[in-house]
Design a protein around this motif. Structure first.
Motif, PDB file in Angstrom:
ATOM      1  N   MET A  60       0.830  -1.209   0.000  1.00  0.00           N
ATOM      2  CA  MET A  60       0.000   0.000   0.000  1.00  0.00           C
ATOM      3  C   MET A  60       0.860   1.252   0.000  1.00  0.00           C
ATOM      4  O   MET A  60       0.578   2.222  -0.698  1.00  0.00           O
ATOM      5  N   ILE A  61       1.917   1.219   0.813  1.00  0.00           N
ATOM      6  CA  ILE A  61       2.776   2.394   0.925  1.00  0.00           C
ATOM      7  C   ILE A  61       3.455   2.710  -0.398  1.00  0.00           C
ATOM      8  O   ILE A  61       3.481   3.854  -0.846  1.00  0.00           O
ATOM      9  N   PHE A  62       3.959   1.660  -1.045  1.00  0.00           N
ATOM     10  CA  PHE A  62       4.810   1.930  -2.206  1.00  0.00           C
ATOM     11  C   PHE A  62       4.066   1.983  -3.528  1.00  0.00           C
ATOM     12  O   PHE A  62       4.656   2.326  -4.540  1.00  0.00           O
ATOM     13  N   THR A  63       2.757   1.645  -3.536  1.00  0.00           N
ATOM     14  CA  THR A  63       2.043   1.734  -4.799  1.00  0.00           C
ATOM     15  C   THR A  63       1.347   3.078  -4.979  1.00  0.00           C
ATOM     16  O   THR A  63       0.973   3.432  -6.081  1.00  0.00           O
ATOM     17  N   GLY A  64       1.183   3.827  -3.875  1.00  0.00           N
ATOM     18  CA  GLY A  64       0.507   5.118  -4.014  1.00  0.00           C
ATOM     19  C   GLY A  64       1.488   6.269  -3.916  1.00  0.00           C
ATOM     20  O   GLY A  64       2.614   6.103  -3.476  1.00  0.00           O
ATOM     21  N   PRO A  65       1.056   7.470  -4.329  1.00  0.00           N
ATOM     22  CA  PRO A  65       1.962   8.617  -4.304  1.00  0.00           C
ATOM     23  C   PRO A  65       2.079   9.260  -2.925  1.00  0.00           C
ATOM     24  O   PRO A  65       3.021  10.005  -2.668  1.00  0.00           O
ATOM     25  N   ALA A  66       1.136   8.979  -2.010  1.00  0.00           N
ATOM     26  CA  ALA A  66       1.050   9.736  -0.755  1.00  0.00           C
ATOM     27  C   ALA A  66       2.334   9.645   0.066  1.00  0.00           C
ATOM     28  O   ALA A  66       2.914  10.662   0.453  1.00  0.00           O
ATOM     29  N   VAL A  67       2.798   8.423   0.318  1.00  0.00           N
ATOM     30  CA  VAL A  67       3.975   8.253   1.156  1.00  0.00           C
ATOM     31  C   VAL A  67       5.231   8.742   0.433  1.00  0.00           C
ATOM     32  O   VAL A  67       6.121   9.344   1.028  1.00  0.00           O
ATOM     33  N   LEU A  68       5.229   8.507  -0.876  1.00  0.00           N
ATOM     34  CA  LEU A  68       6.360   8.970  -1.670  1.00  0.00           C
ATOM     35  C   LEU A  68       6.489  10.492  -1.573  1.00  0.00           C
ATOM     36  O   LEU A  68       7.577  11.036  -1.392  1.00  0.00           O
TER      37      LEU A  68
END
Lengths: 287, 302
Positions: A60-68
């Motif tokens: 979830m963390i690495f597939t979305g732009p939010a955490v990036l």
């Protein structure tokens, strides 16, 4: 020395230190292990020391732009902040360290007075929001933290340890004050610049108070603020991509994000730690 | 010549001078808000004066006594506990002969200093509350020994002690580095003399190392006393947040001011509290420095 007989106090010390080591290491292991444990398992059997290699939260963390985005925000704050802080701190420390008549002494008092008396939160808040209009800018996080007086201490005492004779001979060769600073003093001070820079970098990487005060836009949150948001309300998870299987693994996600946030520190630590020790001993003994 | 040289070097300090002026000295002037009925539209200097009303409002609100007590009580606890932990840890580390073990343990106990308060807050949640809301590692351990589980986040009683443990965990290793450096500075002959007199390791730690660490402890104490009126906002707010049930024992000046500012937008009162905090803090530092100066002149910070 090694033939010394083992005394009770030494045994007690070894046990005491070992316990302290465990107390400091276990919590981090629990976080990392928990981040690889599925949400359902976390809820039923609690945290365990053995992960079961469930990568849901990381996906979830690495597939979305939010955490990036949050990562990029923290990196920006850390890099730009550290560079600015180093430049400003070095300049100030050099002038103090040079003992220039009529300048260094008043400058010392001027720089250390804010350690003793400050305007407090409200005037700072008004300054940044009403007068400088820096809300939602990363400079609202960087600028109030720009100079740490403790690190000025550290750098002044490091500059004073440089041999004066080098500067004298440079002067005879016709070098000006600025040239001496940039081409002789700074290159000779690389180790201490590393120390001071690391302190600032950790400071910026971990900061969440300034961000909490001045950054309202969820899309601009640096990493610690995203984490904090994830603790206090779940709204941030709405920004993460939904995976096929229904509910968001909130707890696992928290642990995974925590791991991601301490990751860089953990990786840099083996190299950085000896510099830190040098920095605080320099500050403590000379300050 | 000397004056010209000074002027050129002085340029290097200019950014710092501007920084302190804008972010430290200007906010000091901004403290006039404490004596005003602040109106955002009018700004700091055009808002009408209201004398000491902001101060009396805070003192009569009923929160003042509790918050002042919490701030002082918690800070005294933190200061004493972290200094003691740092000294004990340093003395114990000093007893360890294996350089490898010593280096590794020093690195590990120093590490918590580098993590964000937010991370500490999450670690605490793992320990005190499980994923399902109840449970948590500490409760698991408690039930292992046959004690009932505690719902930590609704129970204000133990929080001063929990926070103290957190502070020890966070700063113990950091302070031990400072004390260990001071121990290294103690001349070897002192210990040799002790050895000839037949002192045990414990006696040497107690009679030689500990007394010789006093000046270092005194400097740190003075620095700490200066901060005694400032709550450790970052850590306390990250852990407690807006959990009102815990405020009785954990709300300190800084967290109170922050909430009043963000939730009520009450600039006048919060500035008044801030001014009060700064003045009392300043007086405390000066007193502490004077006492410490009398006690050991060579380690004085002023």
């Amino acid at each position: 020395m090694s033939s010394r007989k083992l005394e009770p106090f030494t045994v007690v010390s070894v046990i005491g230190v070992s316990l302290a080591v465990l107390a400091c290491a276990i919590p981090f292991w629990m976080i990392i292990s928990g981040s690889f444990t599925s949400e359902t398992k976390l809820a039923t059997t609690g945290y365990s020391f053995l992960p079961d290699f469930d990568f849901t939260a990381y996906k979830m963390i690495f597939t979305g732009p939010a955490v990036l985005n949050a990562y990029m925000a923290s990196l920006f704050i850390t890099f730009v902040g550290t560079a600015l802080s180093l430049a400003v701190t070095s300049g100030l420390s050099w002038v103090i360290a040079r003992r220039v008549p009529g300048i260094s002494r008043p400058l010392t008092i001027y720089s250390y007075l804010p350690m003793l008396f400050s305007g407090g939160l409200v005037p700072l808040y008004l300054l940044v929001t009403q007068y400088l209009h820096l809300q939602n800018s990363y400079f609202a996080v960087i600028l109030p933290l720009l100079v740490m007086p403790f690190l000025v201490f550290v750098q002044v005492s490091a500059f004073r340890q440089l041999p004066e004779s080098i500067f004298e001979s440079a002067k005879i060769d016709g070098a000006g004050e600025l040239r001496i600073f940039f081409t002789i003093a700074l290159p000779l001070s690389k180790p201490i610049l590393a120390v001071v820079g690391l302190f600032y970098a950790v400071h910026y990487w971990n900061d969440w108070f300034m961000a909490l005060l001045f950054i309202d836009d969820v899309h601009k949150f640096p990493l610690p603020l995203v984490l904090q948001n994830l603790i206090s309300n779940i709204s941030f998870t709405a920004m993460l991509p939904q995976l096929a299987e229904a509910a968001t693994p909130v707890y696992q996600l928290r642990l995974a994000l925590t791991t991601v946030a301490i990751g860089p520190i953990l990786l840099a630590y083996p190299f950085a730690q000896r510099y830190f020790v040098k920095g605080i001993t320099l500050g403590a003994t000379k300050g | 010549m000397a004056a010209r040289k000074g002027w050129v070097v002085g340029l290097l300090a200019l950014p710092a001078v501007v920084f302190f002026l804008v972010f430290n000295y200007l906010p000091m002037a901004g403290l006039v808000v404490a004596f005003k009925e602040f109106d955002v539209n009018l700004g700091i200097f055009d808002s009408p004066w209201n004398g000491l009303e902001n101060f009396t409002y805070f003192l009569e609100s009923g929160d003042a006594a509790r918050i002042l007590f919490n701030t002082l009580f918690l800070n005294v606890l933190f200061l004493g506990a972290t200094l003691a932990a740092g000294i004990i840890l340093a003395i114990m580390l000093n007893e360890i002969r294996s350089t490898f073990f010593k280096r590794v343990s020093q690195s590990v106990v120093f590490f918590p200093y580098f993590v964000s308060p937010v991370v500490i807050s999450i670690i605490l949640q793992v320990l005190l509350a499980g994923a399902s809301g109840g449970g948590g590692a500490v409760n698991d351990a408690l039930s292992g020994f046959g004690f009932p589980a505690v719902d930590w986040y609704t129970e204000p009683g133990p929080w001063p002690w929990i926070l103290t443990v957190v502070k020890i965990w966070q700063l113990g290793g950091y302070l031990s580095v400072i004390f260990l450096a001071a121990i290294t500075g103690i001349p070897e002959e002192v210990y040799e003399a002790g050895m000839i007199d037949g002192a045990s390791r414990a006696q040497m730690a107690w009679r030689i190392t500990l007394p010789l660490l006093k000046p270092t402890a005194a400097v740190l104490l003075v620095l700490g006393v200066g901060r005694i009126f400032y709550g450790d906002f970052g850590t306390i707010y990250a852990i407690i947040g807006d959990n009102g049930t815990l405020f009785d024992n954990t709300d300190v000046i800084d967290t109170y001011v922050f909430r009043a500012l963000r939730q009520l937008g009450d600039f006048g009162t919060t500035a008044a509290i801030g001014l009060f905090q700064s003045v009392v803090g300043f007086i405390l530092v000066v007193i502490a420095v004077l006492i410490q100066r009398k006690y050991s002149k060579e380690t004085s910070i002023l």
